[in-house]
Design a protein around this motif. Structure first.
Motif, PDB file in Angstrom:
ATOM      1  N   ILE A  77       2.963  -6.242   4.271  1.00 47.90           N
ATOM      2  CA  ILE A  77       2.573  -6.220   2.859  1.00 47.90           C
ATOM      3  C   ILE A  77       3.773  -5.755   2.022  1.00 47.90           C
ATOM      4  O   ILE A  77       4.399  -4.734   2.321  1.00 47.90           O
ATOM      5  CB  ILE A  77       1.378  -5.275   2.637  1.00 47.90           C
ATOM      6  N   ILE A  78       4.077  -6.507   0.984  1.00 43.33           N
ATOM      7  CA  ILE A  78       5.240  -6.180   0.154  1.00 43.33           C
ATOM      8  C   ILE A  78       4.959  -4.998  -0.779  1.00 43.33           C
ATOM      9  O   ILE A  78       5.779  -4.094  -0.940  1.00 43.33           O
ATOM     10  CB  ILE A  78       5.679  -7.417  -0.653  1.00 43.33           C
ATOM     11  N   LYS A  79       3.766  -5.009  -1.377  1.00 41.70           N
ATOM     12  CA  LYS A  79       3.465  -3.964  -2.367  1.00 41.70           C
ATOM     13  C   LYS A  79       2.044  -3.449  -2.192  1.00 41.70           C
ATOM     14  O   LYS A  79       1.078  -4.210  -2.228  1.00 41.70           O
ATOM     15  CB  LYS A  79       3.646  -4.522  -3.781  1.00 41.70           C
ATOM     16  N   TRP A  80       1.931  -2.121  -1.997  1.00 46.38           N
ATOM     17  CA  TRP A  80       0.638  -1.463  -1.915  1.00 46.38           C
ATOM     18  C   TRP A  80       0.373  -0.699  -3.227  1.00 46.38           C
ATOM     19  O   TRP A  80       1.285  -0.461  -4.003  1.00 46.38           O
ATOM     20  CB  TRP A  80       0.618  -0.457  -0.773  1.00 46.38           C
ATOM     21  N   SER A  81      -0.869  -0.316  -3.385  1.00 48.41           N
ATOM     22  CA  SER A  81      -1.203   0.583  -4.492  1.00 48.41           C
ATOM     23  C   SER A  81      -0.453   1.897  -4.306  1.00 48.41           C
ATOM     24  O   SER A  81      -0.268   2.374  -3.173  1.00 48.41           O
ATOM     25  CB  SER A  81      -2.723   0.848  -4.509  1.00 48.41           C
ATOM     26  N   LYS A  82      -0.007   2.481  -5.394  1.00 45.43           N
ATOM     27  CA  LYS A  82       0.792   3.714  -5.327  1.00 45.43           C
ATOM     28  C   LYS A  82       0.026   4.863  -4.649  1.00 45.43           C
ATOM     29  O   LYS A  82       0.632   5.720  -4.008  1.00 45.43           O
ATOM     30  CB  LYS A  82       1.221   4.139  -6.726  1.00 45.43           C
ATOM     31  N   LYS A  83      -1.277   4.873  -4.792  1.00 47.63           N
ATOM     32  CA  LYS A  83      -2.072   5.966  -4.225  1.00 47.63           C
ATOM     33  C   LYS A  83      -2.429   5.750  -2.750  1.00 47.63           C
ATOM     34  O   LYS A  83      -2.945   6.648  -2.101  1.00 47.63           O
ATOM     35  CB  LYS A  83      -3.369   6.130  -5.029  1.00 47.63           C
ATOM     36  N   PHE A  84      -2.143   4.556  -2.249  1.00 48.73           N
ATOM     37  CA  PHE A  84      -2.555   4.211  -0.886  1.00 48.73           C
ATOM     38  C   PHE A  84      -1.389   4.418   0.081  1.00 48.73           C
ATOM     39  O   PHE A  84      -0.297   3.883  -0.090  1.00 48.73           O
ATOM     40  CB  PHE A  84      -3.026   2.750  -0.826  1.00 48.73           C
ATOM     41  N   LYS A  85      -1.622   5.215   1.147  1.00 44.77           N
ATOM     42  CA  LYS A  85      -0.611   5.450   2.170  1.00 44.77           C
ATOM     43  C   LYS A  85      -1.108   4.854   3.493  1.00 44.77           C
ATOM     44  O   LYS A  85      -2.109   5.322   4.049  1.00 44.77           O
ATOM     45  CB  LYS A  85      -0.340   6.941   2.321  1.00 44.77           C
ATOM     46  N   ILE A  86      -0.404   3.846   3.982  1.00 47.49           N
ATOM     47  CA  ILE A  86      -0.890   3.079   5.139  1.00 47.49           C
ATOM     48  C   ILE A  86      -1.011   3.948   6.401  1.00 47.49           C
ATOM     49  O   ILE A  86      -1.871   3.697   7.244  1.00 47.49           O
ATOM     50  CB  ILE A  86       0.011   1.870   5.428  1.00 47.49           C
ATOM     51  N   GLU A  87      -0.163   4.997   6.519  1.00 49.94           N
ATOM     52  CA  GLU A  87      -0.202   5.824   7.734  1.00 49.94           C
ATOM     53  C   GLU A  87      -1.426   6.749   7.779  1.00 49.94           C
ATOM     54  O   GLU A  87      -1.687   7.392   8.810  1.00 49.94           O
ATOM     55  CB  GLU A  87       1.075   6.645   7.872  1.00 49.94           C
ATOM     56  N   ASP A  88      -2.172   6.822   6.668  1.00 57.45           N
ATOM     57  CA  ASP A  88      -3.353   7.690   6.625  1.00 57.45           C
ATOM     58  C   ASP A  88      -4.610   6.999   7.128  1.00 57.45           C
ATOM     59  O   ASP A  88      -5.698   7.576   7.087  1.00 57.45           O
ATOM     60  CB  ASP A  88      -3.598   8.187   5.185  1.00 57.45           C
ATOM     61  N   PHE A  89      -4.478   5.757   7.604  1.00 56.89           N
ATOM     62  CA  PHE A  89      -5.661   4.981   7.965  1.00 56.89           C
ATOM     63  C   PHE A  89      -5.503   4.328   9.343  1.00 56.89           C
ATOM     64  O   PHE A  89      -4.398   4.084   9.823  1.00 56.89           O
ATOM     65  CB  PHE A  89      -5.920   3.887   6.915  1.00 56.89           C
ATOM     66  N   ILE A  90      -6.641   4.032   9.924  1.00 53.29           N
ATOM     67  CA  ILE A  90      -6.720   3.182  11.115  1.00 53.29           C
ATOM     68  C   ILE A  90      -7.436   1.906  10.679  1.00 53.29           C
ATOM     69  O   ILE A  90      -8.437   1.949   9.964  1.00 53.29           O
ATOM     70  CB  ILE A  90      -7.498   3.875  12.256  1.00 53.29           C
ATOM     71  N   TYR A  91      -6.916   0.766  11.125  1.00 58.59           N
ATOM     72  CA  TYR A  91      -7.418  -0.533  10.678  1.00 58.59           C
ATOM     73  C   TYR A  91      -8.056  -1.234  11.877  1.00 58.59           C
ATOM     74  O   TYR A  91      -7.427  -1.417  12.927  1.00 58.59           O
ATOM     75  CB  TYR A  91      -6.279  -1.376  10.116  1.00 58.59           C
ATOM     76  N   ASN A  92      -9.282  -1.663  11.694  1.00 64.40           N
ATOM     77  CA  ASN A  92     -10.034  -2.220  12.816  1.00 64.40           C
ATOM     78  C   ASN A  92     -10.726  -3.511  12.366  1.00 64.40           C
ATOM     79  O   ASN A  92     -11.606  -3.475  11.499  1.00 64.40           O
ATOM     80  CB  ASN A  92     -11.050  -1.179  13.293  1.00 64.40           C
ATOM     81  N   ILE A  93     -10.306  -4.641  12.962  1.00 63.06           N
ATOM     82  CA  ILE A  93     -10.911  -5.929  12.592  1.00 63.06           C
ATOM     83  C   ILE A  93     -11.502  -6.582  13.832  1.00 63.06           C
ATOM     84  O   ILE A  93     -10.912  -6.557  14.921  1.00 63.06           O
ATOM     85  CB  ILE A  93      -9.884  -6.864  11.910  1.00 63.06           C
ATOM     86  N   THR A  94     -12.692  -7.139  13.657  1.00 62.92           N
ATOM     87  CA  THR A  94     -13.351  -7.892  14.724  1.00 62.92           C
ATOM     88  C   THR A  94     -13.358  -9.362  14.324  1.00 62.92           C
ATOM     89  O   THR A  94     -13.707  -9.710  13.187  1.00 62.92           O
ATOM     90  CB  THR A  94     -14.797  -7.407  14.927  1.00 62.92           C
ATOM     91  N   LEU A  95     -12.939 -10.211  15.246  1.00 62.47           N
ATOM     92  CA  LEU A  95     -12.842 -11.636  14.929  1.00 62.47           C
ATOM     93  C   LEU A  95     -13.151 -12.462  16.177  1.00 62.47           C
ATOM     94  O   LEU A  95     -13.257 -11.928  17.289  1.00 62.47           O
ATOM     95  CB  LEU A  95     -11.446 -11.965  14.386  1.00 62.47           C
TER      96      LEU A  95
END
Length: 559
Positions: free
Chosen positions: A53-71
């Motif tokens: 991702i090139i640009k995130w929201s300023k308040k969002f920090k990607i390292e603070d989350f775990i991402y889980n997708i089912t497909l």
């Protein structure tokens, strides 16, 4: 190959909260007012798949989350969990490199992209998902798709377009391999042709007759020299034999000559009655009758023996004379051959002989090389013709497909322009795979919407890989309000009504949204965001498992 997103879960590590979102296989509308997190949710979905991702929201920090997708991939279920740069897929751990290989293998993508360094690169997730994602922050900036690729500059020019062509069946890796083979074989053939020119040039500088004549002359000279030497040696050996034979004859003759002298002395004694002493033996001669008779008999015997001895001596003398004649002839022949030998030797230019002999041998080798070159060139010609035939067949198929897709592209462009009542002369028709978009003021947003719609339509109809389409916001910049009714109709009837693909789009709702109005439809899956993305509390068990997971990840230092 069809991929469908089933569920996405975003886990906030620090606050022990999560948000879970279920998707239908068709149309999914993420609706919310501004600043709630529609774009962040779509970016998070893409990020879970490995997209940069090139640009995130300023308040969002990607390292603070775990991402889980089912497909599902061709109806096979997969659960992908991402934490930083590490993935867990169906409970198996994957590094970034392993994940890239997993995607390429599971999606059956048989292509690599060429880096600027001319090395090959295994596809990154961003490469694979690029043509199925519109990001409101980076996809409306004078270029379709490509400005949404964070690391595009690492590839050779148009390499990323090669991937789109591959999806659409317009790029065949085998065809590229055949073309590379033709290029390499042609280079080898050119080398052979250049070498052949040099060989022919060398051969032209020497006369066959001159080289062969001198070479044969040298060869004949060598042969004649050897024959003369052999003959001279034979003469010398024969002379030795004759001289040996002559010596024997002379020895025999001398022996006979001594006998001759003896006979002559005896006979002289016998015929000389006054002599009282024998000239041969020195004894006294008895002069009585009987003795006289014996003397006469002896004289006759001696004369006979003497006559025979003289005959032998004559024969031996003749043999000696013949031997001398042979020796004389032999000496003459020997002198003649020796003279001839030294004459040939003195008059022959050995340097020239050596030079021409070398030239002759070299020429023979070049002629042999020329034959090999001709054979190799002919072989390469046949290979090139065979490969070019295959290339032509494959190229014709690809050109037919491309012509079909171009016609579809132009048809969709024209139909879309009509729906917005835009001028047909707008520099976007007849420009398939030209991602440049001219800035046309308030109409620019419409042009982007039309182009993304057209490419998504083409992908949904022609691509062997069916990925979900994620479209974050239709309106990015200033929009011609007069065109809003046309936009609403276009989004509902064309984008949502005709693209045969799973679609996840964001839509701003509210009285002052300014976004396209999406009609109510029971087949659509509306995901309404009213609060923060992670708005549900984890259970105690989930928190315990989360803590254990984070500790394990931090301890491994894999990411």
């Amino acid at each position: 190959m069809k991929v469908l997103f089933k569920k996405f879960k975003l886990i906030e590590i620090k606050n022990k909260k999560y948000g879970e979102y279920i998707f239908s296989d068709n149309i999914n509308i993420i609706s919310a007012e501004n600043t709630i997190g529609k774009s962040t949710l779509i970016k998070s979905i893409m990020y879970s798949l490995g997209f940069e991702i090139i640009k995130w929201s300023k308040k969002f920090k990607i390292e603070d989350f775990i991402y889980n997708i089912t497909l599902t991939i061709n109806n096979e279920p997969y659960e992908i969990l991402r934490y930083k740069d590490y993935w867990i897929i169906n409970n198996e751990y994957y590094s970034s490199d392993d994940y890239k290989k997993f995607l390429k293998k599971i999606l059956k993508i048989d292509i690599d992209l060429i880096l600027r360094s001319n090395g090959k690169s295994t596809l990154y997730p961003t490469d694979i998902f690029l043509y199925y994602y519109v990001d409101q922050d980076s996809s409306y900036n004078k270029k379709l798709f490509e400005n949404n690729h964070k690391s595009l500059q690492m590839y050779n020019k148009d390499e990323i377009k090669k991937l789109l062509r591959y999806f659409l069946g317009l790029y065949d890796e085998k065809l590229a391999s055949l073309k590379l083979k033709v290029t390499n074989i042609s280079k080898q053939k050119d080398k052979y042709d250049e070498r052949k020119k040099l060989v022919l040039k060398f051969l032209e500088e020497f006369s066959d007759i001159k080289i062969q004549t001198n070479a044969l002359k040298a060869e004949n000279y060598q042969r004649e020299k050897e024959n003369l030497e052999k003959l001279i040696n034979e003469y010398i050996n024969k002379r030795k034999e004759l001289e040996k034979e002559k010596y024997k004859y002379q020895t025999d003759w001398l022996k006979l000559d001594k006998e001759r002298i003896t006979y002559e002395n005896i006979y002289e004694t016998l015929t000389n009655p006054t002599s009282e002493i024998c000239l041969h033996c020195g004894s006294l001669i008895n002069k009585n009758f009987i003795d006289q008779l014996k003397i006469e008999d002896e004289k006759i015997t001696i004369l006979n023996s003497y006559g025979k001895l003289r005959e032998k001596m004559k024969e031996i003398s003749k043999k000696i004379d013949k031997t001398n004649e042979k020796l004389s002839f032999l000496e003459k022949e020997l002198k003649t051959k020796e003279k001839e030998y030294y004459s040939v030797k003195e008059n022959f230019d050995f340097n020239e002989i050596i030079k021409n002999n070398i030239n002759y041998e070299v020429k023979k080798r070049f002629e042999e090389e020329l034959d090999k070159l001709d054979n190799n060139i002919e072989l390469l010609k046949n290979q090139i013709l065979n490969f070019k035939k295959q290339i032509k067949e494959k190229t014709n198929l690809i050109e037919e497909k491309e012509e079909d897709i171009k016609l579809l592209y132009d048809k969709l462009i024209q139909e879309s322009l009509i729906k917005f009542e835009l001028d047909k002369d707008n520099n976007i028709d007849n420009k398939f795979l030209d991602f440049n978009v001219q800035d046309t003021g308030v109409s620019s947003n419409i042009i982007y919407i039309i182009l993304y719609y057209v490419y998504f339509q083409i992908l949904s109809q022609k691509s062997f890989l069916k990925l979900p389409i994620l479209w974050d916001a239709f309106i990015k910049e200033a929009f011609d309000e007069k065109k809003l009714p046309a936009l609403n109709k276009f989004v509902n009837e064309e984008v949502l009504g005709k693209i045969n693909n799973q679609i996840i789009i964001s839509n701003v709702i509210g009285q002052k949204s300014g976004d396209a109005k999406i009609n109510k439809n029971s087949s659509y899956n509306f995901i309404i965001l009213q609060e923060k993305l992670c708005n549900k509390d984890n259970t105690e068990l989930e928190n315990t498992l989360l803590d254990t997971f984070i500790q394990a990840m931090e301890k491994t230092k894999i990411y």
